[in-house]
Design a protein around this motif. Structure first.
Motif, PDB file in Angstrom:
ATOM      1  N   LEU A  37     -38.501 105.951 157.008  1.00 50.71           N
ATOM      2  CA  LEU A  37     -38.869 107.577 157.153  1.00 50.71           C
ATOM      3  C   LEU A  37     -37.857 108.066 156.981  1.00 50.71           C
ATOM      4  CD1 LEU A  37     -41.036 106.414 161.205  1.00 50.71           C
ATOM      5  CD2 LEU A  37     -41.611 107.639 157.988  1.00 50.71           C
ATOM      6  N   TRP A  88     -45.879 118.396 154.797  1.00 48.17           N
ATOM      7  CA  TRP A  88     -45.093 117.694 155.968  1.00 48.17           C
ATOM      8  C   TRP A  88     -46.621 117.796 157.030  1.00 48.17           C
ATOM      9  CZ3 TRP A  88     -41.382 115.294 154.381  1.00 48.17           C
ATOM     10  CH2 TRP A  88     -40.916 115.308 153.577  1.00 48.17           C
ATOM     11  N   PHE A 138     -46.275 112.877 153.538  1.00 56.18           N
ATOM     12  CA  PHE A 138     -44.634 113.063 153.338  1.00 56.18           C
ATOM     13  C   PHE A 138     -43.604 113.952 152.991  1.00 56.18           C
ATOM     14  CE2 PHE A 138     -45.930 109.274 156.105  1.00 56.18           C
ATOM     15  CZ  PHE A 138     -45.177 109.647 156.849  1.00 56.18           C
ATOM     16  N   TRP A 162     -37.485 102.453 160.765  1.00 55.69           N
ATOM     17  CA  TRP A 162     -36.668 103.839 160.712  1.00 55.69           C
ATOM     18  C   TRP A 162     -35.630 104.294 159.960  1.00 55.69           C
ATOM     19  CZ3 TRP A 162     -31.736 105.385 160.376  1.00 55.69           C
ATOM     20  CH2 TRP A 162     -31.435 106.278 162.059  1.00 55.69           C
ATOM     21  N   ALA A 214     -43.470 111.829 161.100  1.00 58.81           N
ATOM     22  CA  ALA A 214     -42.853 110.995 161.091  1.00 58.81           C
ATOM     23  C   ALA A 214     -43.089 110.005 162.999  1.00 58.81           C
ATOM     24  CB  ALA A 214     -41.901 110.381 160.904  1.00 58.81           C
ATOM     25  N   THR A 215     -43.543 111.308 163.737  1.00 58.65           N
ATOM     26  CA  THR A 215     -43.755 110.513 165.291  1.00 58.65           C
ATOM     27  C   THR A 215     -45.240 110.172 165.082  1.00 58.65           C
ATOM     28  OG1 THR A 215     -42.573 112.302 165.829  1.00 58.65           O
ATOM     29  CG2 THR A 215     -44.245 111.198 167.163  1.00 58.65           C
ATOM     30  N   PHE A 261     -34.396 113.938 161.085  1.00 59.30           N
ATOM     31  CA  PHE A 261     -36.409 114.273 160.335  1.00 59.30           C
ATOM     32  C   PHE A 261     -36.308 115.783 159.976  1.00 59.30           C
ATOM     33  CE2 PHE A 261     -36.049 109.816 162.486  1.00 59.30           C
ATOM     34  CZ  PHE A 261     -36.717 108.841 161.493  1.00 59.30           C
ATOM     35  N   THR A 273     -45.203 106.233 163.987  1.00 59.11           N
ATOM     36  CA  THR A 273     -44.568 105.331 164.769  1.00 59.11           C
ATOM     37  C   THR A 273     -46.453 105.256 165.940  1.00 59.11           C
ATOM     38  OG1 THR A 273     -44.538 107.185 166.487  1.00 59.11           O
ATOM     39  CG2 THR A 273     -42.423 106.022 164.658  1.00 59.11           C
ATOM     40  N   THR A 284     -38.833 107.453 166.578  1.00 59.28           N
ATOM     41  CA  THR A 284     -38.093 108.434 165.908  1.00 59.28           C
ATOM     42  C   THR A 284     -36.642 108.461 166.403  1.00 59.28           C
ATOM     43  OG1 THR A 284     -38.527 109.850 167.335  1.00 59.28           O
ATOM     44  CG2 THR A 284     -39.803 110.000 164.775  1.00 59.28           C
ATOM     45  N   ALA A 286     -40.192 116.948 159.243  1.00 61.84           N
ATOM     46  CA  ALA A 286     -40.875 115.363 159.372  1.00 61.84           C
ATOM     47  C   ALA A 286     -41.319 114.828 160.169  1.00 61.84           C
ATOM     48  CB  ALA A 286     -40.477 114.676 158.142  1.00 61.84           C
ATOM     49  N   LEU A 324     -41.695 103.231 151.478  1.00 64.39           N
ATOM     50  CA  LEU A 324     -41.870 103.521 152.988  1.00 64.39           C
ATOM     51  C   LEU A 324     -43.628 102.138 152.379  1.00 64.39           C
ATOM     52  CD1 LEU A 324     -42.924 104.426 155.442  1.00 64.39           C
ATOM     53  CD2 LEU A 324     -43.640 106.746 154.445  1.00 64.39           C
ATOM     54  N   ALA A 362     -37.646 111.109 154.591  1.00 60.10           N
ATOM     55  CA  ALA A 362     -38.096 112.838 155.621  1.00 60.10           C
ATOM     56  C   ALA A 362     -36.803 113.923 155.436  1.00 60.10           C
ATOM     57  CB  ALA A 362     -38.200 112.752 156.830  1.00 60.10           C
TER      58      ALA A 362
END
Length: 443
Positions: A236, A431, A391, A233, A297-298, A290, A301, A274, A293, A253, A240
């Motif tokens: 990210l 993104w 990213f 987290w 990011a999702t 975020f 995960t 997130t 992003a 990262l 982001a």
């Protein structure tokens, strides 16, 4: 000397429940989930959550909340007044039984939030067993040192009586309510040998799933199936939320990926997210953190090694921090987040490379020519998943070196055939993300 002395041994000794291997977890904040804030009102959401792809429902603490030194009008659910009772604000014991039965009937599982480190000031244990609590220099009860948790007081786990009481209380909920495990608050503040014994005794009743709010290898050996991926987290967020052009953010990262592969046991589950109740309450919401992003990011995960978490309201586009000590209900509405989750979770369930633990595929880097492009694949039992994640806020044309993984895939979001070449050129949106799936054996 016999070579068997030097034989490598798996670090994780516990046995995960079979149903957790490809699971997705969802955190339920009963207080805020509906206007009523009750178990009964929450039951209506179960079919929707099942359709979303949720497997495990984590209920935030369901116990009565302390009144002495309470914060806000309703207090923190983590200030437990009675470990054997149900918070009347949420409903009755019968209501909770009915909710758990409905969860199981839909093929989902339920874990309770358990607060072993501390209790409310007015928990009856302060009268019956004051010796079970930590004391300050003056001999008085004290909150956990260094934190602003003045609505709770800390237990002292050098007391065998406390250890027995807490273990029996946890067993009570498994035996009498048929729950499937626990999420354990600030698990690292409680001795690991206590958790080891708890897990042993709970597994004697039924196979349980244990989630530790902590990030440490030692908890995985005998006690916990899963720990928090706090570190991902953080990484990210750095990439982001406006610090993404800091020259150290993206390399950090990448470093997370290396450390996860090399330092955590293969069979240790990591929970990836997130948002959760702590982040949402104290560090901003999913959009504030975020912004553009959030989508990529999702995806990270779900495709990375770990089990994805959804916090209450994320699928409805929750864009604010929920009050923690007062009533504040979620506005439920259709939102693109729900379809994103549904699409990703169907892949999580379908593709064996994305399984949790040692039967899932290791994250292997795919070299690319892009700027802040993270590309990797995972492979297991004939299935392969490929993630290409941008990213940055730039549209990019890049090349991937795909030796050994070239072939025909399914583009998971378009459901179209996708040819991945050995030297593969691709364009990716700011993104943006490309997720490819290959199933060599029908499952």
């Amino acid at each position: 000397m016999c070579l068997s002395v030097y034989q490598a041994k798996p670090y994780v000794e516990l046995k995960h429940p079979e149903w957790a291997e490809s699971a997705v977890i969802y955190q339920v904040n009963i207080r805020h989930f509906t206007k009523e804030g009750t178990f009964e009102a929450f039951r209506a959401h179960l079919p929707r959550l099942k359709d979303l792809g949720v497997d495990i429902l984590w209920l935030m603490p369901i116990h009565p909340i302390g009144e002495l030194n309470r914060k806000g009008s309703l207090g923190s659910p983590y200030a437990v007044k009675d470990y054997y009772a149900v918070n009347a604000e949420f409903g009755t014991a019968e209501d909770l039984h009915r909710l758990i039965n409905d969860i199981h009937a839909l093929g989902m599982f339920v874990i309770l939030d358990w607060v072993a480190n501390h209790s409310a000031w007015d928990n009856s244990l302060t009268q019956s067993h004051p010796e079970w609590y930590s004391k300050n220099k003056q001999g008085n009860f004290q909150p956990t040192p260094w934190y602003d948790w003045d609505d709770i007081i800390e237990f002292d786990y050098t007391n065998p009586g406390l250890r027995q009481y807490m273990t029996e209380a946890m067993k009570y909920w498994v035996i009498n309510y048929d729950i499937d495990g626990f999420r354990c608050d600030v698990a690292g503040f409680v001795p690991t040998d206590f958790w080891n014994q708890v897990r042993f005794e709970l597994d004697m009743i039924k196979p349980v799933f244990m989630l530790a709010e902590w990030e440490s290898r030692d908890l995985h050996q005998k006690a916990f199936d899963m720990t928090y991926g706090w570190n991902l987290w953080d990484k990210l967020l750095a990439v982001a939320n406006g610090r993404g052009y800091n020259r150290h953010a993206f390399p950090a990262l990448v470093e997370y990926m290396a450390h996860d592969v090399k330092t955590f046991p293969r069979d240790a589950y990591r929970m990836l997210f997130t948002d959760n109740h702590d982040k949402n309450a104290w560090e901003g919401n999913q959009y504030l953190n975020f912004a553009d992003a959030l989508g990529v990011a999702t995806v990270m995960t779900v495709l990375a090694n770990g089990m994805p978490l959804v916090y209450s309201g994320q699928e409805a586009g929750l864009d604010r921090s929920l009050a923690f000590f007062d009533k504040d209900f979620i506005e439920w509405k259709p939102h693109p987040n729900a379809e994103l989750y549904r699409t990703l979770f169907s892949l999580k369930h379908k593709n064996r490379a994305l399984r949790n633990g040692q039967r899932g595929g290791e994250m292997i880097r795919i070299p690319n020519s892009g700027d802040k492009i993270l590309s990797f694949y995972r492979e297991s039992d004939g299935d392969r998943a490929v993630a290409i994640l941008n990213f940055s806020d730039k549209r990019q044309m890049l090349k991937l070196q795909c030796d050994g993984i070239e072939g025909i895939y399914i583009d998971w979001f378009s459901q179209r055939s996708y040819q991945l070449e050995i030297s593969h050129q691709v364009e990716i949106e700011p993104w943006g993300y490309i997720v490819l799936s290959q199933h060599k054996i029908d499952n």
